[in-house]
Design an enzyme around this catalytic site. Structure first.
Site, short mmCIF file in Angstrom:
data_model
loop_
_atom_site.label_atom_id
_atom_site.label_comp_id
_atom_site.label_asym_id
_atom_site.label_seq_id
_atom_site.Cartn_x
_atom_site.Cartn_y
_atom_site.Cartn_z
N TYR A 115 19.08 17.83 34.09
CA TYR A 115 20.50 17.89 34.45
C TYR A 115 21.39 17.56 33.25
O TYR A 115 22.42 18.19 33.04
CB TYR A 115 20.80 16.98 35.63
CG TYR A 115 20.04 17.38 36.88
CD1 TYR A 115 19.90 18.72 37.25
CD2 TYR A 115 19.44 16.42 37.69
CE1 TYR A 115 19.20 19.08 38.39
CE2 TYR A 115 18.74 16.78 38.83
CZ TYR A 115 18.62 18.11 39.17
OH TYR A 115 17.93 18.47 40.29
N GLU B 277 22.83 14.71 43.56
CA GLU B 277 22.21 13.39 43.55
C GLU B 277 20.78 13.56 43.06
O GLU B 277 20.14 14.56 43.35
CB GLU B 277 22.17 12.76 44.95
CG GLU B 277 23.50 12.40 45.54
CD GLU B 277 24.05 13.50 46.43
OE1 GLU B 277 23.29 14.42 46.82
OE2 GLU B 277 25.26 13.47 46.71
#
Length: 158
Positions: free
Chosen positions: A125, A113
Site C-alpha cells: 500500500y 484498513e
C-alpha cells in the site's frame, strides 16, 4: 511457491456471482487470509457500487480484489493472492488495476484498513502512496488461534 512471469497473468472484471466463481474466490480467501471471508460475504460484493476483479493464471483464479466506490470515494474491501503466488508482484498488478477501476468510476480518494502486523500488505500500500491515518483498536476480532488485532487506516489520493 509457483514462479511465473507477470505476462502469464490476466485481470478480469467479475460481474456475475456464479457459484463456481464464488467457490473459487473462497479458495483464494482460505489460502491468502488468516480470517477468510465466507461464501456469503464474497457473494454480497457483487453489487452496483462494488468493483470485483479476478486475477487469473491460465484458467485458474489465483487472486481477487474488491472495492466500493460511492460519491467520489473508494474503499478497498479486500485483496488476496493465493499463498503460492505471493511475492511475485501479482498484488501490485491487482492493486493497480483496482485503483484504475476506481478512478474510472470517478473516485478521487481511496481508503482501506490493514492488519497492523501485515508487513507485506502495508509495504504494498505504501508503494501505491497510501499513508497511515490512524489506528482502529481491536478492529479484527479474536478468533480461535488468532488474537484480536488493530487495523491501520490508510488513504491515498487517486
Amino acid at each position: 511457491m509457483t514462479f511465473l512471469g507477470l505476462k502469464q497473468a490476466r485481470i478480469e472484471y467479475l460481474t456475475v456471482p456464479a457459484d463456481e466463481l464464488v467457490q473459487a474466490m473462497v479458495q483464494v480467501e482460505q489460502s491468502a487470509q488468516p480470517d477468510p471471508w465466507s461464501y456469503d460475504q464474497i457473494r454480497t460484493c457483487f453489487c452496483d457500487t462494488c468493483i470485483v476483479l479476478g486475477l487469473y493464471i491460465k484458467q485458474d483464479l489465483v487472486g481477487y480484489a474488491v472495492a466500493r466506490v460511492v460519491v467520489g470515494e473508494a474503499e478497498v474491501y479486500n485483496i488476496g493472492i493465493m499463498r503460492r503466488y505471493q511475492g511475485q508482484g501479482l498484488g501490485s498488478l491487482l492493486l493497480q488495476a483496482l485503483l484504475d477501476a476506481c478512478k474510472a468510476r470517478k473516485a478521487t480518494v481511496c481508503f482501506l484498513e490493514v492488519r497492523e502486523h501485515n508487513v507485506p500488505a502495508i509495504a504494498l500500500y505504501q508503494k501505491f502512496h497510501f499513508t497511515p491515518m490512524g489506528v482502529r483498536t481491536n478492529y479484527y476480532s479474536a478468533r480461535p488461534g488468532l488474537p484480536a488485532e488493530n487495523a491501520i487506516t490508510m488513504r491515498c489520493d487517486l
